[in-house]
Design an enzyme around this catalytic site. Sequence first.
Site, PDB file in Angstrom:
ATOM      1  N   ASN A   1     -34.011  41.367  44.906  1.00  0.00           N
ATOM      2  CA  ASN A   1     -32.594  41.748  44.820  1.00  0.00           C
ATOM      3  C   ASN A   1     -31.891  41.201  43.575  1.00  0.00           C
ATOM      4  O   ASN A   1     -30.725  41.462  43.355  1.00  0.00           O
ATOM      5  CB  ASN A   1     -31.851  41.276  46.077  1.00  0.00           C
ATOM      6  CG  ASN A   1     -31.897  39.768  46.248  1.00  0.00           C
ATOM      7  OD1 ASN A   1     -32.693  39.089  45.616  1.00  0.00           O
ATOM      8  ND2 ASN A   1     -31.044  39.242  47.102  1.00  0.00           N
ATOM      9  N   LYS A   2     -32.591  40.423  42.759  1.00  0.00           N
ATOM     10  CA  LYS A   2     -31.941  39.789  41.609  1.00  0.00           C
ATOM     11  C   LYS A   2     -31.851  40.749  40.413  1.00  0.00           C
ATOM     12  O   LYS A   2     -32.354  41.859  40.477  1.00  0.00           O
ATOM     13  CB  LYS A   2     -32.690  38.500  41.239  1.00  0.00           C
ATOM     14  CG  LYS A   2     -32.714  37.477  42.393  1.00  0.00           C
ATOM     15  CD  LYS A   2     -31.352  36.874  42.666  1.00  0.00           C
ATOM     16  CE  LYS A   2     -31.185  36.308  44.053  1.00  0.00           C
ATOM     17  NZ  LYS A   2     -31.922  35.138  44.403  1.00  0.00           N
ATOM     18  N   LEU A   3     -31.216  40.314  39.323  1.00  0.00           N
ATOM     19  CA  LEU A   3     -30.967  41.228  38.198  1.00  0.00           C
ATOM     20  C   LEU A   3     -32.263  41.872  37.706  1.00  0.00           C
ATOM     21  O   LEU A   3     -32.329  43.074  37.482  1.00  0.00           O
ATOM     22  CB  LEU A   3     -30.265  40.510  37.038  1.00  0.00           C
ATOM     23  CG  LEU A   3     -29.882  41.440  35.883  1.00  0.00           C
ATOM     24  CD1 LEU A   3     -28.714  42.337  36.256  1.00  0.00           C
ATOM     25  CD2 LEU A   3     -29.573  40.662  34.627  1.00  0.00           C
TER      26      LEU A   3
ATOM     27  N   ASN B   1     -36.625  37.456  42.563  1.00  0.00           N
ATOM     28  CA  ASN B   1     -36.755  38.081  43.870  1.00  0.00           C
ATOM     29  C   ASN B   1     -36.290  39.540  43.758  1.00  0.00           C
ATOM     30  O   ASN B   1     -35.593  39.900  42.812  1.00  0.00           O
ATOM     31  CB  ASN B   1     -35.896  37.282  44.867  1.00  0.00           C
ATOM     32  CG  ASN B   1     -36.134  37.723  46.282  1.00  0.00           C
ATOM     33  OD1 ASN B   1     -37.270  38.042  46.657  1.00  0.00           O
ATOM     34  ND2 ASN B   1     -35.090  37.773  47.075  1.00  0.00           N
TER      35      ASN B   1
END
Length: 366
Positions: free
Chosen positions: A183-185, A181
């Site tokens: 916002n993930k790393l 997604n």
Amino acid sequence: MAKRIELDAPNVSEIEKEYLCKSIDSGFVSTFGPQVPEFENRFAKYIGTGKAVSIQSGTAAIHIALFESGIGKGDEVIVPSLTFVATINPILYAGANPVIVDVDPETWNIDPDEIQRAVTKKTKAIIPVHLYGNPCHMDALGQIAKEHGLSMIEDATESLGATYRKKQTGTFGDFGCFSFNGNKLITTGGGGMVAGKNDESLDHIKFLVNQARNESEDDYHPEVGFNYRMTNIEAALGLAQLEKIDMFLSKKRKFNQIYREELKDINFIRFQEEYMNAESSCWMSCVIFKKKIDISGLQKKLKENGIPTRRVFIPVVEFPPYKRYKFADHKNSCHIYENSLCLPSSTLNSEDDIYYVCRTLKRNIL
Ligand SMILES: *Cc1c(COP(=O)(O)O)cnc(C)c1O
């Protein structure tokens, strides 16, 4: 401040554009195309496992892992209270019952002792969540799973790059679930990955996510499948992001180090603690205040100074659909929620931005 400070915004730039164009030019934009297996292979290699299956989201990853584990009606699945609802929803899609337990007050992760207390004859699986990138106590969890014959599905959606005994999170359980997604790393715009111990199970998942379509006999569907495929466009983005993953990780860890260093003199600020042998990915740096602070008021003041923040997850048992699945009390989850704050952790920020956040935070709480 001229530059905006970002909480968890994605870091997408030129290589992504280049890889995206390549994928479009090749004509493969949908779910068939060379970038999909290439991304799967590179990802598997990165986390140190043999095989990984790309999927449409982290939520779908958890759902398919439960499905492949044969978990359904009447089965109980133990999960922590302090997490995003996407950990719990797939258990309900599967028709099983979540058993939601409290977390450890120092690490904020599922408490192994609470799992021991919650296990019944109906318990089939546990879903530990490596919250904000901080690895769970994998020795204890592995022991419990073994002792009671439980499946372990790791929610590693926030912990890509984190390790326990130098081994990546998401490679301990029967399945490990990852999310890409925004916002993930690393991000593919929206997507995920399933890793696992058993290659046959992963091959079966690969088949299930493609509508259970038998590749050798065209258009033959011997089982009920899902449309949970990742697209080639997403995989192209993923390949570009993988090239930057080590830079992302070292930035996140550096930011966390700066926060800890700059705020260490404030005796009422603490951070998530790591278990012995665990190394967090520091996906999100969060603080907990050991004295009563008006968190919403503080957020407003920081916002006025151009600093976005976010509250820690509301314990899932506070929401109507999950209340009835609460096991024992949830005082640690509630305490953490009430007293904590997530600070800017996006890799778009510079180290100077993080120092600025520390100065501004100090000015507003001291
Ligand atoms: C992001 C996230 C998920 C779900 O991932 P999606 O790709 O958004 O479906 C699951 N669990 C946790 C803890 C997450 O943070």
